[in-house]
Design a protein around this motif. Structure first.
Motif: not given
Length: 995
Positions: A96-104, A130-133
């Motif tokens: 949830d938190q990774l989706l809020k800031n692409p720099d994280r 998968k998109e985050l990975v």
């Protein structure tokens, strides 16, 4: 064929569809689908600033696969009265938190947990992850099923659990799921063999958190906390070279910068209108820490681990403060502050170190033993929970048998006359058992019980596989019985049946001779082999010690003993019949025999003490003085003038350097027959031993039984056996590393720094995974163990091994309970039984004896039983190989990969220069390997089977010696002839069909 594949008279452009599908499964992309453009891995790293100090913040969580709570309790967040931890909520919150800031960024390690979480997600959530990975925002590091222990694990089990975790990541996420770095931030000391395995698995680097406090101090002053680890004496560099980094704060954040819900540090309060505004103070403290850390590292890049045990359950707390930290510190650059802070990962940090193009200190030994203070040596866990350690080792042997028979028996092994089954339950149980708080023995008692329960459940599943396969291979559907308590002479079938068969399956790729010892109530038996020939056997009385330890679980009065000879990767059958008339059981004699002897060894005893006095190799005609006895160290309770550190599950700290002898003499009885000779020794109500010599054995067996350790005197006890010899060792001895290469040890010495020894016993203990030895120019005494244990050579010519521990105090390392094992069967304390095998050889040829012997103990035959007469058409003997493999070659892995393919690992089991006869290259033809499998095609993989061997590229690093990395292609990958060089393991994915 592509990717270093092996041809089978097929044109390069005409691969069978089945093999193409096989290859696509390893690559991670469906057949025919174009590989997407990816920005993961090194491509996803944030830009750094070359003229500044770059601080790489690595958000992470360390999630033990069992420790204070069980695996299930940790995943679900159950039993928070023990420890607040819930892994499922961590992963929910982080995504949830990774989706809020692409720099994280975030890294995740333990595939056992992630696999479970992944299965519970919706398809849309899986696509999001998968998109985050693929964007490198969520990165996997290490990637094994767990973060394994390094002292008490066997290399074969480590490879298996790494393969399972990495395979899931590979098949789920493709190349972006492949970890670039190994990450062992918590294990308590680090083994050279682990580094060698990681290098062969394709990792670019390795990071860990714990090392000896003296070693860290020296490395900080020399700025050598990042180094090149040359992890093999045999493999050509850089095959086993691994860049290794030591993290600055273990795996915790810098002091004052922990922002999890479990932390007490204040958040960043950045509203200037509020009274408690603290940004200036936070920035000042952070810059001070960063600049101090930079002074003990070599480049303008430093790493900070921002997380700890089971953190990020509410990831918003962490990320909200990290966002602010990065923003406010980097704002200082406008005022000339040369510090740049960024979200990062270990691989991004590693890439910057590689770009620095420096030379690095070279290390060739290991990181044992580990101490975190002068009197705090973490050497007790080498032996802690000895029964669990043995059960894990037996389970590994059972799993390899299960894997092999699943392949050799074909599809019927998974769906046959005894039902549907698979090996996955056992694979997962064994993988979890490798965790650094599992086989290590450093978990709470209820967690240790859970690990054992999982192994038992796994073996029950595998028993169906084994029964189905053996039924298919033998042509018999008779019910197979398993007797898992033969070590205490319990097997209801053999105790009651007048006629039964013993089926001996040998998981080694060479024939073995194995002593079979079965509980019986008859006095005379006939045993015949698969050819119908009579086999020499003997009935001997059950010892009083065995009767005492088994308690009410069995009632046999005798034991039937004979030697079984089993073919390579196959089974043989022995028929056993009770004789109505025959010779009575062998009798026991109270007197101590002057000697016991076979064609290879002669063992003498002192008639006054009943103890061993000498050992002779009759082939070399070499004799050494050899005495052996049992002792116990008084475990520190923490109340003394030097330190308040007690002995516990992790830490070994005796109150004195002189152990207490349990008895200077042994009461004895002897059994001497043509089949075997035994001297049964009784030292105390809680210590006994059988000195045993089988007729055809080149090793002397010491079967020890220890426990329950008495604590009525309120003293914790750490029991050892010590072998004192006439060998002139000059303070040197030798131990294996995870069951593979051997390392030289020296008393009160470390190869890379000047040791200030403060614990003369515990500070000289090392892990012994499968064997240890002492030697001089003419004699070598090797001791092969049946589990991982701790030991040392405290006196010249001496070797001691710790067998059992019972402690009354916690050692304040987190487990929060003393190591005081009891059970419903043993309410007065745990009783442990085990074996040591001793061999005496000349040093140049000793490896030819002890390496195969150690493998035979690790992969022991599996016995199954059928009652009554077998059907006349039953096949009584079978080998899965066309011929035994050469002595230097070990078949490490044979397991089903999918319906049409198997994973095969072949290993050269000798070190370079170790053996005149067996240390040279050896060639094996894969097409001529199996008797029941036709090999149709295949390709070579890296050690962990998640990359094609010819596509595996790694960073190259330059050691301070100035030498250039030597790149060499070993063997011709297009041929079926596979050449193995010393200590080389080669991994193949083969498409096969049953002949």
């Amino acid at each position: 064929m592509t990717r270093g594949s092996l041809s089978c008279n097929m044109a390069a452009g005409s691969l069978p569809v089945a093999l193409l599908v096989l290859l696509s499964r390893v690559s991670g992309f469906p057949l025919g689908q174009e590989e997407p453009k990816l920005t993961c891995g090194y491509e996803s790293c944030h830009a750094t600033k070359p003229n500044m100090l770059n601080v790489h913040l690595v958000p992470h969580t360390h999630d033990d696969v069992g420790w204070l709570k069980t695996v299930d309790q940790y995943y679900y967040g159950d039993r928070n009265d023990i420890q607040h931890a819930g892994v499922q909520y961590i992963l929910d919150s982080v995504v949830d938190q990774l989706l809020k800031n692409p720099d994280r960024r975030f890294i995740y390690v333990e595939t056992a947990f992630f696999y479970r979480w992944w299965k519970q997600q919706s398809p849309s959530m899986q696509q999001t992850v998968k998109e985050l990975v693929n964007e490198g925002r969520l990165e996997f590091v290490n990637g094994g099923w767990c973060m394994s222990d390094e002292a008490t694990t066997h290399y074969s089990a480590v490879i298996d659990q790494m393969t399972m975790g990495l395979r899931f990541l590979n098949e789920t996420f493709g190349p972006c799921g492949r970890p670039r770095v190994a990450w062992h931030i918590d294990p308590f000391g680090h083994a050279r063999e682990h580094a060698s395995m990681f290098a062969q698995m394709g990792y670019d680097g390795f990071f860990f958190g714990r090392l000896d406090y003296q070693d860290r101090t020296r490395r900080q002053s020399a700025r050598e906390q990042e180094l090149l680890w040359r992890a093999s004496d045999s493999l050509e560099p850089p095959m086993a070279d691994l860049f290794t980094g030591i993290l600055p704060n273990g795996y915790n954040p810098p002091e004052g910068f922990c922002w999890d819900q479990s932390c007490d540090d204040p958040p960043i309060r950045d509203d200037p209108d509020l009274e408690d505004y603290n940004v200036d103070d936070v920035v000042r403290r952070f810059l001070a820490i960063a600049n101090h850390q930079a002074k003990v590292y070599k480049t303008n890049h430093i790493i900070m681990t921002m997380g700890s045990d089971f953190q990020y359950e509410n990831a918003n707390l962490w990320y909200k403060n990290l966002d602010k930290l990065i923003r406010y510190v980097n704002a200082q650059q406008a005022d000339g502050v040369g510090v740049n802070v960024l979200y990062s990962t270990p691989s991004c940090y590693l890439q910057e170190l590689h770009r620095a193009n420096l030379t690095w200190a070279l290390k060739t030994d290991d990181f044992f033993p580990y101490a975190d203070a002068a009197h705090d040596y973490w050497t007790g866990y080498f032996t802690s929970r000895p029964a669990l350690k043995r059960y894990e080792r037996i389970s590994n042997s059972n799993l390899q048998t299960c894997n092999q028979l699943e392949v050799l028996g074909g599809p019927v092994s998974r769906n046959g006359p005894f039902g549907k089954a698979d090996s996955q339950t056992m694979k997962e149980a064994m993988a979890v058992a490798q965790h650094h708080d599992a086989v290590s023995g450093t978990e709470k008692q209820h967690v240790a019980n859970d690990y054992a329960r999982r192994l038992a459940s796994g073996w029950q599943h595998c028993q169906v596989v084994v029964s189905n396969s053996l039924s298919a291979l033998s042509g018999s559907s008779a019910e197979r019985i398993y007797c898992d308590r033969l070590n205490i002479s319990v097997c209801p079938l053999t105790e009651s049946s007048e006629k039964f068969s013993v089926h001996v399956y040998n998981p080694l790729a060479r024939p073995v001779t194995w002593p079979v010892r079965l509980p019986v109530n008859g006095s005379s038996y006939d045993v015949s082999d698969a050819e119908g020939r009579s086999v020499d056997c003997q009935v001997v009385p059950v010892s009083a010690q065995t009767a005492a330890v088994r308690r009410s679980r069995g009632f046999a009065v005798n034991e039937l003993v004979f030697q079984a000879q089993a073919p390579p990767l196959g089974f043989t059958t022995y028929s056993v019949s009770l004789l109505r008339d025959g010779p009575p059981p062998a009798s026991t004699q109270r007197r101590v025999p002057a000697a016991i002897q076979n064609q290879f060894l002669r063992v003498t005893f002192d008639p006054d003490t009943g103890l061993l006095s000498s050992l002779t190799n009759l082939e070399t005609k070499r004799t050494i003085k050899l005495t052996q006895n049992f002792y116990w160290y008084n475990a520190s309770d923490g109340h003394n003038s030097e330190s308040d550190q007690p002995s516990g599950a992790y830490i070994f700290r005796p109150n004195s350097s002189t152990p207490f002898i349990i008895s200077k003499t042994a009461k004895t009885e002897s059994v001497q027959t043509p089949v075997l000779q035994e001297v049964r020794q009784w030292f105390a109500p809680w210590v006994s031993q059988v000195v045993r010599l089988h007729r055809d054995s080149r090793a002397l067996e010491l079967e020890w039984t220890v426990g329950p350790l008495p604590i009525s005197d309120d003293l914790g006890k750490e029991v050892i056996t010590r072998l004192d010899t006439s060998i002139k060792t000059s303070e040197y001895f030798y131990t294996d590393s995870n069951g593979r290469e051997v390392l030289q040890r020296k008393k009160d010495f470390r190869p890379t720094w000047k040791l200030r020894q403060s614990e003369p016993i515990a500070g000289n203990y090392y892990p012994i995974n499968s064997r240890a030895f002492i030697k001089d120019d003419v004699d070598q005494l090797t001791v092969v163990t049946d589990r991982s244990q701790g030991g040392g050579s405290i006196q010249n010519g001496s070797l001691e091994i710790m067998l059992h521990r019972r402690l009354l105090h916690d050692d304040v390392r987190g487990v929060a309970e003393p190591l005081n094992e009891t059970s419903s069967v043993f309410p007065d304390g745990l009783v442990v039984r085990g074996r040591l095998l001793l061999s005496l050889d000349r040093p140049p040829s000793a490896a030819d004896a002890h390496r195969p012997l150690a493998q035979q103990v690790v992969l022991q035959p599996t016995l199954t039983f059928t009652d009554g007469d077998l059907h006349p058409d039953t096949r009584l003997e079978f080998s899965g190989l066309q011929a035994a493999l050469p002595p230097a070659v070990h078949l490490l892995t044979l397991t089903q990969w999918d319906e049409d393919s198997v994973l095969l690992r072949l290993e050269h089991q000798f070190q370079s220069g170790e053996s005149k006869r067996n240390s040279g290259p050896v060639t094996v033809n894969l097409q001529k390997l199996f008797s029941t499998l036709e090999v149709l095609g295949g390709s070579e993989l890296n050690l962990s089977a998640n990359q094609w061997k010819d596509e595996m590229t790694r960073f190259h690093w330059t050691p301070q010696t100035g030498e250039e990395p030597l790149l060499k292609t070993l063997g011709d990958p297009s041929a079926w002839e596979v050449t193995l060089r010393p200590m080389e393991i080669r991994t193949f994915l083969l498409r096969v069909r049953l002949r």
